[in-house]
Design an enzyme around this catalytic site. Structure first.
Site, PDB file in Angstrom:
ATOM      1  N   ARG A 143       0.779  -1.240   0.000  1.00  0.00           N
ATOM      2  CA  ARG A 143       0.000   0.000   0.000  1.00  0.00           C
ATOM      3  C   ARG A 143       0.808   1.286   0.000  1.00  0.00           C
ATOM      4  O   ARG A 143       0.241   2.362  -0.128  1.00  0.00           O
ATOM      5  CB  ARG A 143      -0.982   0.001   1.183  1.00  0.00           C
ATOM      6  CG  ARG A 143      -2.135  -0.920   0.901  1.00  0.00           C
ATOM      7  CD  ARG A 143      -3.106  -1.110   2.033  1.00  0.00           C
ATOM      8  NE  ARG A 143      -3.827  -2.327   1.755  1.00  0.00           N
ATOM      9  CZ  ARG A 143      -3.412  -3.545   2.125  1.00  0.00           C
ATOM     10  NH1 ARG A 143      -2.332  -3.685   2.842  1.00  0.00           N
ATOM     11  NH2 ARG A 143      -4.096  -4.603   1.782  1.00  0.00           N
ATOM     12  N   THR A 187       2.694  -5.996   3.944  1.00  0.00           N
ATOM     13  CA  THR A 187       1.946  -5.364   2.848  1.00  0.00           C
ATOM     14  C   THR A 187       1.538  -3.931   3.148  1.00  0.00           C
ATOM     15  O   THR A 187       1.092  -3.221   2.260  1.00  0.00           O
ATOM     16  CB  THR A 187       0.662  -6.163   2.529  1.00  0.00           C
ATOM     17  OG1 THR A 187      -0.215  -6.130   3.649  1.00  0.00           O
ATOM     18  CG2 THR A 187       0.982  -7.601   2.150  1.00  0.00           C
ATOM     19  N   THR A 261      -2.862  -9.205  13.062  1.00  0.00           N
ATOM     20  CA  THR A 261      -1.830  -8.511  12.292  1.00  0.00           C
ATOM     21  C   THR A 261      -2.204  -7.046  12.069  1.00  0.00           C
ATOM     22  O   THR A 261      -3.375  -6.688  11.970  1.00  0.00           O
ATOM     23  CB  THR A 261      -1.594  -9.203  10.945  1.00  0.00           C
ATOM     24  OG1 THR A 261      -2.862  -9.419  10.304  1.00  0.00           O
ATOM     25  CG2 THR A 261      -0.892 -10.530  11.134  1.00  0.00           C
ATOM     26  N   ASP A 326     -13.776 -12.034  10.733  1.00  0.00           N
ATOM     27  CA  ASP A 326     -12.812 -11.284   9.918  1.00  0.00           C
ATOM     28  C   ASP A 326     -13.137  -9.795   9.951  1.00  0.00           C
ATOM     29  O   ASP A 326     -12.931  -9.073   8.987  1.00  0.00           O
ATOM     30  CB  ASP A 326     -12.785 -11.801   8.469  1.00  0.00           C
ATOM     31  CG  ASP A 326     -11.601 -11.229   7.677  1.00  0.00           C
ATOM     32  OD1 ASP A 326     -10.585 -10.891   8.292  1.00  0.00           O
ATOM     33  OD2 ASP A 326     -11.712 -11.113   6.451  1.00  0.00           O
ATOM     34  N   TRP A 414      -9.688  -1.470   3.089  1.00  0.00           N
ATOM     35  CA  TRP A 414      -8.404  -0.772   3.175  1.00  0.00           C
ATOM     36  C   TRP A 414      -8.412   0.612   2.546  1.00  0.00           C
ATOM     37  O   TRP A 414      -7.488   1.401   2.764  1.00  0.00           O
ATOM     38  CB  TRP A 414      -7.312  -1.610   2.480  1.00  0.00           C
ATOM     39  CG  TRP A 414      -7.614  -1.847   1.016  1.00  0.00           C
ATOM     40  CD1 TRP A 414      -8.288  -2.890   0.482  1.00  0.00           C
ATOM     41  CD2 TRP A 414      -7.290  -0.981  -0.083  1.00  0.00           C
ATOM     42  NE1 TRP A 414      -8.402  -2.756  -0.884  1.00  0.00           N
ATOM     43  CE2 TRP A 414      -7.792  -1.598  -1.262  1.00  0.00           C
ATOM     44  CE3 TRP A 414      -6.620   0.229  -0.204  1.00  0.00           C
ATOM     45  CZ2 TRP A 414      -7.641  -1.028  -2.527  1.00  0.00           C
ATOM     46  CZ3 TRP A 414      -6.469   0.809  -1.462  1.00  0.00           C
ATOM     47  CH2 TRP A 414      -6.979   0.181  -2.608  1.00  0.00           C
TER      48      TRP A 414
END
Length: 597
Positions: A143, A187, A261, A326, A414
């Site tokens: 990102r 990431t 995470t 999630d 995101w």
């Protein structure tokens, strides 16, 4: 008798002096680096875009107004450049400093291009091994990079943290953050705070143990690491916060990693000297496997505030105790000063996957307010006075399958959101969708390294592709863009796109505009004022900056390998390049893409 100087000598001196001035100016520009003070004042006048969210508050707001609600109709292409991106997902927001744009592509290929022309300055391919990484969630994505003190930084898929020379792209140092060959990857966009590079881990769907780390930006030496979930309690805890966290777990969670995470959200308050990190989902998702007697499972799905010098925790706020859907808290966060009920409050705001818009006191972590920003929510019946969700009966699935809104793809994922201090509104993309969760019985669960380990069996649903990810379908409206009033906790306006809406996050500006995808909207009303239909099918997130007295807007767009860097300005003269041929349709069940993380 005095000798008169010859004309050519006079003009030579003038020319030499002018050349010297030009050389000195160029040398000075070349030598300019991003300093700690520049990062502290990155919001500034909007001339540059120095860090992922434009400033430490992560506002994604530009104070430039040359391009505004009246002039935006003249917005057109200044230049575009092919990135030759490797095949993969493009999610990075680029940066601009000293007339150069810096960015990162799939498989962590980093680049620098001239912001005036798009000409490549350098390109660096880290040659990340692809065999193992290809099987991990969620594609070869990154990102964003950070720039500081003459260097460009990034975390890589193979777990390396690297620093490149800002001028040449040559590697300066490389540090291994993860266990080589393991399932933890990097990431997230990295940030620099007080001379430290902040790096978050990814890979909770594989069943790893989450953490975030700080590295000395000059040397690459690790300064501290904060684990977001406790390890084996028979061994010493790495830091004191984990002892309290372990009391909220049951069973032998450490065998599965635990999750948590920190793969996206970060922000920093220099005045309070607090660094804020959002943590992710449980690993496996299914709490009945990782923590069979329940418990809050700290610090999953939480916002954690730490001191950047030491990594010690100041406070935490958990959005989803016992997370099992999630529902991450890794979605972008924004810092702002708001007047709420007649009182000035220093707040942190977040619109995470679970569908609530949260406003917290960023000094203490105290819950101020939270309201749903989706039209349909079935997993929760509201939040209590402390911000703890009131779960709907059956939503915390054990042996039953459950279909809930929003689903694992998230009501907001995101994609960056932006805050305009002029309108007082937060602008972010969302999605109305559901997921069906079918718990895998604990006795049947088999942990498989190098694969997703969710503990949820989606293959038992009729008509569901053979994939390890949630069954997520558009419902009600699909994708939307919303302008949210964080004080009143209500929407000001909403643009509904449906199932085929644009990707990417938002940029808001002092010109009264909100940019998302291939369009610009009136920040006050939501009216679409500009669109470039040829921009492509996957725009990421816009940045804005000023060069030579002109405001520019830059975005990465189009699916790899046809990804391009587009730069627009008022009255640009460059014709739009033609769209590439459509990608071949992939048969269901063969690599169905997962929700990006």
């Amino acid at each position: 008798m005095p000798v008169k100087p010859k004309k050519f000598t006079y003009w030579f001196v003038i020319a030499a002096s002018a050349a010297l001035v030009t050389w000195l100016a160029a040398a000075q520009e070349t030598a300019r680096v991003v300093t700690p003070n520049e990062l502290l004042n990155a919001a500034g006048d909007g001339t540059e875009w120095l860090t992922y969210g434009h400033d430490y508050s992560e506002t994604h707001f530009s104070p430039l107004n040359q391009i505004n609600t009246k002039s935006v109709k003249r917005l057109s292409l200044a230049w575009s450049a092919t990135t030759e991106a490797p095949q993969g997902t493009v999610e990075a927001t680029p940066l601009m400093h000293n007339g150069v744009i810096y960015g990162i592509l799939p498989w962590d290929v980093m680049f620098a291009v001239d912001a005036r022309t798009g000409k490549t300055k350098w390109r660096w391919d880290p040659d990340v091994p692809r065999e193992h990484i290809s099987g991990l969630c969620c594609g070869p994505v990154n990102r964003g990079v950070a720039i500081y003190n003459g260097r460009v930084y990034a975390g890589l898929l193979d777990g390396r943290v690297v620093a490149l020379n800002q001028e040449t792209g040559k590697l300066i140092w490389s540090t291994q953050d993860t266990v080589p060959g393991g399932d933890t990857i990097l990431t997230s966009a990295v940030r620099v705070v007080k001379g430290k590079l902040i790096v978050g881990s990814s890979g909770a769907d594989q069943g790893v143990r989450g953490y975030f780390s700080a590295y000395d930006a000059d040397t690459g030496k690790r300064v501290w690491r904060f684990y977001t979930v406790p390890g084996d309690p028979s061994k010493p805890f790495e830091h004191p916060e984990l002892e309290a966290a372990a009391k909220t777990w049951t069973g032998e969670w450490w065998k599965w990693g635990g999750g948590g995470t920190a793969w996206d959200a970060m922000a920093y308050d220099p005045e309070a000297d607090l660094l804020y990190i959002g943590t992710g989902n449980g690993g496996p998702w299914n709490q009945n496997i990782r923590s069979p007697q329940g418990g809050d499972n700290l610090y999953l799905a939480s916002i954690i505030a730490v001191k950047p010098d030491t990594g010690r925790m100041a406070w935490y706020f958990q959005e989803n105790p016992g997370e099992t859907w999630d529902f991450t808290a890794t979605q972008p966060m924004i810092l702002a000063d708001l007047n709420i009920d007649g009182q000035d409050r220093k707040v942190i705001m977040q619109a995470p996957k679970n569908g609530y818009f949260y406003v917290l006191d960023r000094i203490t972590g105290t819950f101020i307010s939270g309201k749903p920003f989706v039209k349909r929510m079935t997993w929760s019946m509201g939040l209590d006075k402390n911000g703890r969700p009131i779960e709907a009966p059956g939503a915390h699935y054990k042996t039953n399958s459950i279909k809930i809104w929003p689903g694992a793809a998230g009501a907001h994922n995101w994609q960056p959101m932006s805050y305009n201090p002029i309108t007082g509104l937060v602008y972010f993309p969302g999605n109305e969708s559901f997921a069906t969760y079918i718990p895998t019985p604990a006795a049947e669960f088999k942990f498989t390294p190098g694969r997703t380990n969710t503990g949820v069996d989606f293959r038992r649903s009729a008509g569901v592709p053979d994939t390890d990810y949630a069954v997520t379908q558009p419902e009600v409206t699909g994708r939307f863009l919303v302008a949210w009033d964080p004080v009143k906790q209500q929407e000001r306006w909403r643009v509904v796109f449906g199932a085929g809406g644009p990707g990417g996050g938002t940029l808001s500006t002092a010109g009264g505009l909100v940019f998302m995808g291939n369009s610009a909207f009136d920040a006050s009303t939501g009216e679409k004022l500009w669109a470039e239909p040829l921009l492509g099918d996957r725009p990421v997130s816009w940045i804005s900056y000023m060069l030579d007295g002109k405001q520019y807007l830059t975005i990465l767009a189009r699916t790899s390998p046809n990804n391009r860097l587009f730069t627009f300005t008022l009255d640009g003269k460059e014709p739009m390049p033609p769209l590439p041929p459509p990608a071949p349709v992939q048969a269901p069940g063969n690599g169905t893409p997962a929700p990006a993380k």
